[in-house]
Write a protein that holds these residues in place. Structure first.
Motif, PDB file in Angstrom:
ATOM      1  N   LEU A 120       0.951  -1.249  -0.175  1.00 42.38           N
ATOM      2  CA  LEU A 120       0.096   0.067   0.027  1.00 42.38           C
ATOM      3  C   LEU A 120       0.920   1.213  -0.030  1.00 42.38           C
ATOM      4  O   LEU A 120       0.754   2.049  -0.845  1.00 42.38           O
ATOM      5  CB  LEU A 120      -0.920  -0.042   1.286  1.00 42.38           C
ATOM      6  CG  LEU A 120      -1.704   1.236   1.506  1.00 42.38           C
ATOM      7  CD1 LEU A 120      -3.021   1.179   0.534  1.00 42.38           C
ATOM      8  CD2 LEU A 120      -1.954   1.514   2.899  1.00 42.38           C
ATOM      9  N   LEU A 121       1.884   1.278   0.935  1.00 44.92           N
ATOM     10  CA  LEU A 121       2.882   2.371   1.069  1.00 44.92           C
ATOM     11  C   LEU A 121       3.786   2.679  -0.253  1.00 44.92           C
ATOM     12  O   LEU A 121       4.103   3.854  -0.465  1.00 44.92           O
ATOM     13  CB  LEU A 121       3.637   2.130   2.209  1.00 44.92           C
ATOM     14  CG  LEU A 121       2.681   2.415   3.542  1.00 44.92           C
ATOM     15  CD1 LEU A 121       3.688   2.260   4.812  1.00 44.92           C
ATOM     16  CD2 LEU A 121       2.232   3.891   3.590  1.00 44.92           C
ATOM     17  N   ALA A 122       3.857   1.621  -0.922  1.00 45.89           N
ATOM     18  CA  ALA A 122       4.729   1.813  -2.106  1.00 45.89           C
ATOM     19  C   ALA A 122       4.369   2.682  -2.994  1.00 45.89           C
ATOM     20  O   ALA A 122       5.163   3.073  -3.888  1.00 45.89           O
ATOM     21  CB  ALA A 122       5.013   0.407  -2.771  1.00 45.89           C
ATOM     22  N   LYS A 123       3.000   3.026  -3.142  1.00 44.68           N
ATOM     23  CA  LYS A 123       2.652   3.799  -4.272  1.00 44.68           C
ATOM     24  C   LYS A 123       2.787   5.221  -3.971  1.00 44.68           C
ATOM     25  O   LYS A 123       2.418   6.193  -4.854  1.00 44.68           O
ATOM     26  CB  LYS A 123       1.062   3.547  -4.523  1.00 44.68           C
ATOM     27  CG  LYS A 123       0.059   4.073  -3.380  1.00 44.68           C
ATOM     28  CD  LYS A 123      -1.302   3.871  -3.455  1.00 44.68           C
ATOM     29  CE  LYS A 123      -2.325   4.344  -2.398  1.00 44.68           C
ATOM     30  NZ  LYS A 123      -3.690   3.960  -2.566  1.00 44.68           N
ATOM     31  N   TYR A 124       3.450   5.513  -2.627  1.00 42.30           N
ATOM     32  CA  TYR A 124       3.445   7.001  -2.223  1.00 42.30           C
ATOM     33  C   TYR A 124       5.097   7.513  -2.475  1.00 42.30           C
ATOM     34  O   TYR A 124       5.924   6.553  -2.504  1.00 42.30           O
ATOM     35  CB  TYR A 124       3.176   7.175  -0.839  1.00 42.30           C
ATOM     36  CG  TYR A 124       1.689   7.048  -0.814  1.00 42.30           C
ATOM     37  CD1 TYR A 124       0.929   8.011  -0.939  1.00 42.30           C
ATOM     38  CD2 TYR A 124       1.342   5.932   0.073  1.00 42.30           C
ATOM     39  CE1 TYR A 124      -0.424   7.866  -0.721  1.00 42.30           C
ATOM     40  CE2 TYR A 124      -0.002   5.690   0.056  1.00 42.30           C
ATOM     41  CZ  TYR A 124      -0.973   6.831  -0.016  1.00 42.30           C
ATOM     42  OH  TYR A 124      -2.323   6.675  -0.112  1.00 42.30           O
ATOM     43  N   SER A 125       5.160   8.688  -2.896  1.00 40.58           N
ATOM     44  CA  SER A 125       6.759   9.180  -3.210  1.00 40.58           C
ATOM     45  C   SER A 125       7.270   9.260  -1.712  1.00 40.58           C
ATOM     46  O   SER A 125       6.723   9.242  -0.728  1.00 40.58           O
ATOM     47  CB  SER A 125       6.722  10.569  -3.568  1.00 40.58           C
ATOM     48  OG  SER A 125       6.244  11.318  -2.526  1.00 40.58           O
ATOM     49  N   GLU A 126       8.940   9.320  -1.668  1.00 40.48           N
ATOM     50  CA  GLU A 126       9.821   9.471  -0.577  1.00 40.48           C
ATOM     51  C   GLU A 126       9.258  10.344   0.219  1.00 40.48           C
ATOM     52  O   GLU A 126       9.262  10.393   1.461  1.00 40.48           O
ATOM     53  CB  GLU A 126      11.072   9.191  -0.947  1.00 40.48           C
ATOM     54  CG  GLU A 126      12.115   8.811  -0.158  1.00 40.48           C
ATOM     55  CD  GLU A 126      13.488   8.733  -0.681  1.00 40.48           C
ATOM     56  OE1 GLU A 126      14.241   9.323   0.166  1.00 40.48           O
ATOM     57  OE2 GLU A 126      13.652   8.388  -1.562  1.00 40.48           O
ATOM     58  N   GLU A 128       6.408  12.148   0.628  1.00 40.24           N
ATOM     59  CA  GLU A 128       4.819  11.883   1.214  1.00 40.24           C
ATOM     60  C   GLU A 128       5.148  10.710   2.435  1.00 40.24           C
ATOM     61  O   GLU A 128       4.474  11.095   3.225  1.00 40.24           O
ATOM     62  CB  GLU A 128       4.100  11.159  -0.247  1.00 40.24           C
ATOM     63  CG  GLU A 128       3.639  12.256  -0.936  1.00 40.24           C
ATOM     64  CD  GLU A 128       2.942  11.615  -2.073  1.00 40.24           C
ATOM     65  OE1 GLU A 128       1.834  12.280  -2.588  1.00 40.24           O
ATOM     66  OE2 GLU A 128       3.137  10.481  -2.644  1.00 40.24           O
ATOM     67  N   LEU A 129       5.746   9.854   1.984  1.00 41.57           N
ATOM     68  CA  LEU A 129       6.150   8.742   3.139  1.00 41.57           C
ATOM     69  C   LEU A 129       7.033   9.344   4.396  1.00 41.57           C
ATOM     70  O   LEU A 129       6.548   9.308   5.518  1.00 41.57           O
ATOM     71  CB  LEU A 129       6.892   7.724   2.561  1.00 41.57           C
ATOM     72  CG  LEU A 129       6.180   6.715   1.738  1.00 41.57           C
ATOM     73  CD1 LEU A 129       7.244   5.702   1.020  1.00 41.57           C
ATOM     74  CD2 LEU A 129       5.025   5.876   2.260  1.00 41.57           C
ATOM     75  N   ARG A 130       7.781  10.555   4.220  1.00 43.72           N
ATOM     76  CA  ARG A 130       8.523  11.158   5.029  1.00 43.72           C
ATOM     77  C   ARG A 130       7.333  11.959   6.144  1.00 43.72           C
ATOM     78  O   ARG A 130       7.402  11.938   7.222  1.00 43.72           O
ATOM     79  CB  ARG A 130       9.505  12.067   4.324  1.00 43.72           C
ATOM     80  CG  ARG A 130      10.951  11.582   4.405  1.00 43.72           C
ATOM     81  CD  ARG A 130      11.802  12.421   4.001  1.00 43.72           C
ATOM     82  NE  ARG A 130      13.387  11.908   3.876  1.00 43.72           N
ATOM     83  CZ  ARG A 130      13.615  11.328   2.607  1.00 43.72           C
ATOM     84  NH1 ARG A 130      13.025  11.639   1.570  1.00 43.72           N
ATOM     85  NH2 ARG A 130      14.691  10.855   2.466  1.00 43.72           N
ATOM     86  N   ILE A 131       6.441  12.373   5.216  1.00 43.91           N
ATOM     87  CA  ILE A 131       5.457  13.300   5.832  1.00 43.91           C
ATOM     88  C   ILE A 131       4.463  12.259   6.800  1.00 43.91           C
ATOM     89  O   ILE A 131       4.277  12.613   7.761  1.00 43.91           O
ATOM     90  CB  ILE A 131       4.650  13.943   4.891  1.00 43.91           C
ATOM     91  CG1 ILE A 131       5.310  15.496   4.385  1.00 43.91           C
ATOM     92  CG2 ILE A 131       3.111  14.554   5.676  1.00 43.91           C
ATOM     93  CD1 ILE A 131       4.848  16.022   3.339  1.00 43.91           C
ATOM     94  N   VAL A 132       4.163  11.291   6.322  1.00 41.63           N
ATOM     95  CA  VAL A 132       3.366  10.269   7.029  1.00 41.63           C
ATOM     96  C   VAL A 132       4.198   9.786   8.254  1.00 41.63           C
ATOM     97  O   VAL A 132       3.533   9.900   9.491  1.00 41.63           O
ATOM     98  CB  VAL A 132       2.977   9.214   6.063  1.00 41.63           C
ATOM     99  CG1 VAL A 132       2.316   8.005   6.691  1.00 41.63           C
ATOM    100  CG2 VAL A 132       2.074   9.568   5.055  1.00 41.63           C
ATOM    101  N   SER A 133       5.318   9.529   7.708  1.00 43.01           N
ATOM    102  CA  SER A 133       6.108   8.944   9.086  1.00 43.01           C
ATOM    103  C   SER A 133       6.398   9.874  10.225  1.00 43.01           C
ATOM    104  O   SER A 133       6.299   9.686  11.367  1.00 43.01           O
ATOM    105  CB  SER A 133       7.711   8.734   8.328  1.00 43.01           C
ATOM    106  OG  SER A 133       8.572   7.982   9.644  1.00 43.01           O
ATOM    107  N   GLU A 134       6.378  11.307   9.782  1.00 42.39           N
ATOM    108  CA  GLU A 134       6.583  12.392  10.775  1.00 42.39           C
ATOM    109  C   GLU A 134       5.300  12.457  11.430  1.00 42.39           C
ATOM    110  O   GLU A 134       5.205  12.694  12.772  1.00 42.39           O
ATOM    111  CB  GLU A 134       6.995  13.669  10.142  1.00 42.39           C
ATOM    112  CG  GLU A 134       7.102  14.808  10.980  1.00 42.39           C
ATOM    113  CD  GLU A 134       7.429  16.118  10.277  1.00 42.39           C
ATOM    114  OE1 GLU A 134       7.180  17.212  10.638  1.00 42.39           O
ATOM    115  OE2 GLU A 134       8.054  15.833   9.224  1.00 42.39           O
ATOM    116  N   VAL A 135       4.246  12.290  10.766  1.00 40.23           N
ATOM    117  CA  VAL A 135       2.753  12.407  11.600  1.00 40.23           C
ATOM    118  C   VAL A 135       2.449  11.506  12.485  1.00 40.23           C
ATOM    119  O   VAL A 135       2.153  11.565  13.620  1.00 40.23           O
ATOM    120  CB  VAL A 135       1.435  12.835  10.453  1.00 40.23           C
ATOM    121  CG1 VAL A 135       0.517  12.840  11.083  1.00 40.23           C
ATOM    122  CG2 VAL A 135       1.830  14.128   9.422  1.00 40.23           C
TER     123      VAL A 135
END
Length: 159
Positions: A120-126, A128-135
């Motif tokens: 699921l997460l593979a479809k997001y850019s690096e 975007e994933l940094r933002i999700v990780s931070e949140v």
């Protein structure tokens, strides 16, 4: 984004988080039902995921008394979910590590969830994933802080 649309989005995210927490709890309860694990036992096994721990660390994490943790470890050890081992740094101390049954539960109940989540997460850019990780990291700290505050207000703080 207008202030109103941002407020609506924040509220919607809050609702999704609540549903996610509920879904996670239902999954963990299903794991408990299928594998015969109560909430404290599941919490103990989750805590051991990244390596062996002392019984006192398990007691703090599960918020159980030392006697209750000893009984919990005894029950889990009898069923091969954990095993006791000598601490390599101090052979007088005992560590508790995940056993074969814990690995089986992980492989059957949690590994498929992890694989699907990674897909699921593979479809997001690096970025975007940094933002999700931070949140998520900040949200985890917030949840832990709020839990400590709630317990402290009700005289149930950690000892």
């Amino acid at each position: 984004m207008s202030r109103d649309s941002k407020s609506v989005l924040i509220e919607a995210l809050g609702e999704v988080v609540v549903r996610w927490q509920d879904a996670t709890q239902r999954h963990d309860e299903a794991v408990g039902e299928i594998f015969g694990l109560n909430p404290a036992e599941r919490l103990c096994l989750s805590f051991l995921w990244d390596g062996p721990k002392t019984a006192s660390a398990i007691a703090r994490h599960t918020r159980l008394t030392p006697a209750a943790v000893t009984a919990l470890i005894d029950r889990l050890e009898k069923r091969s979910f954990v095993r006791r081992m000598a601490d390599p740094g101090d052979r007088r101390k005992v560590l508790v590590e995940a056993g074969e049954e814990a690995r089986r539960v992980t492989e059957e109940a949690y590994l498929p969830l992890g694989v699907a989540g990674a897909e699921l997460l593979a479809k997001y850019s690096e970025a975007e994933l940094r933002i999700v990780s931070e949140v998520l990291s900040e949200s985890l700290r917030l949840q832990e802080d709020m839990t400590r505050q709630l317990l402290a207000r009700h005289g149930k703080g950690e000892s």
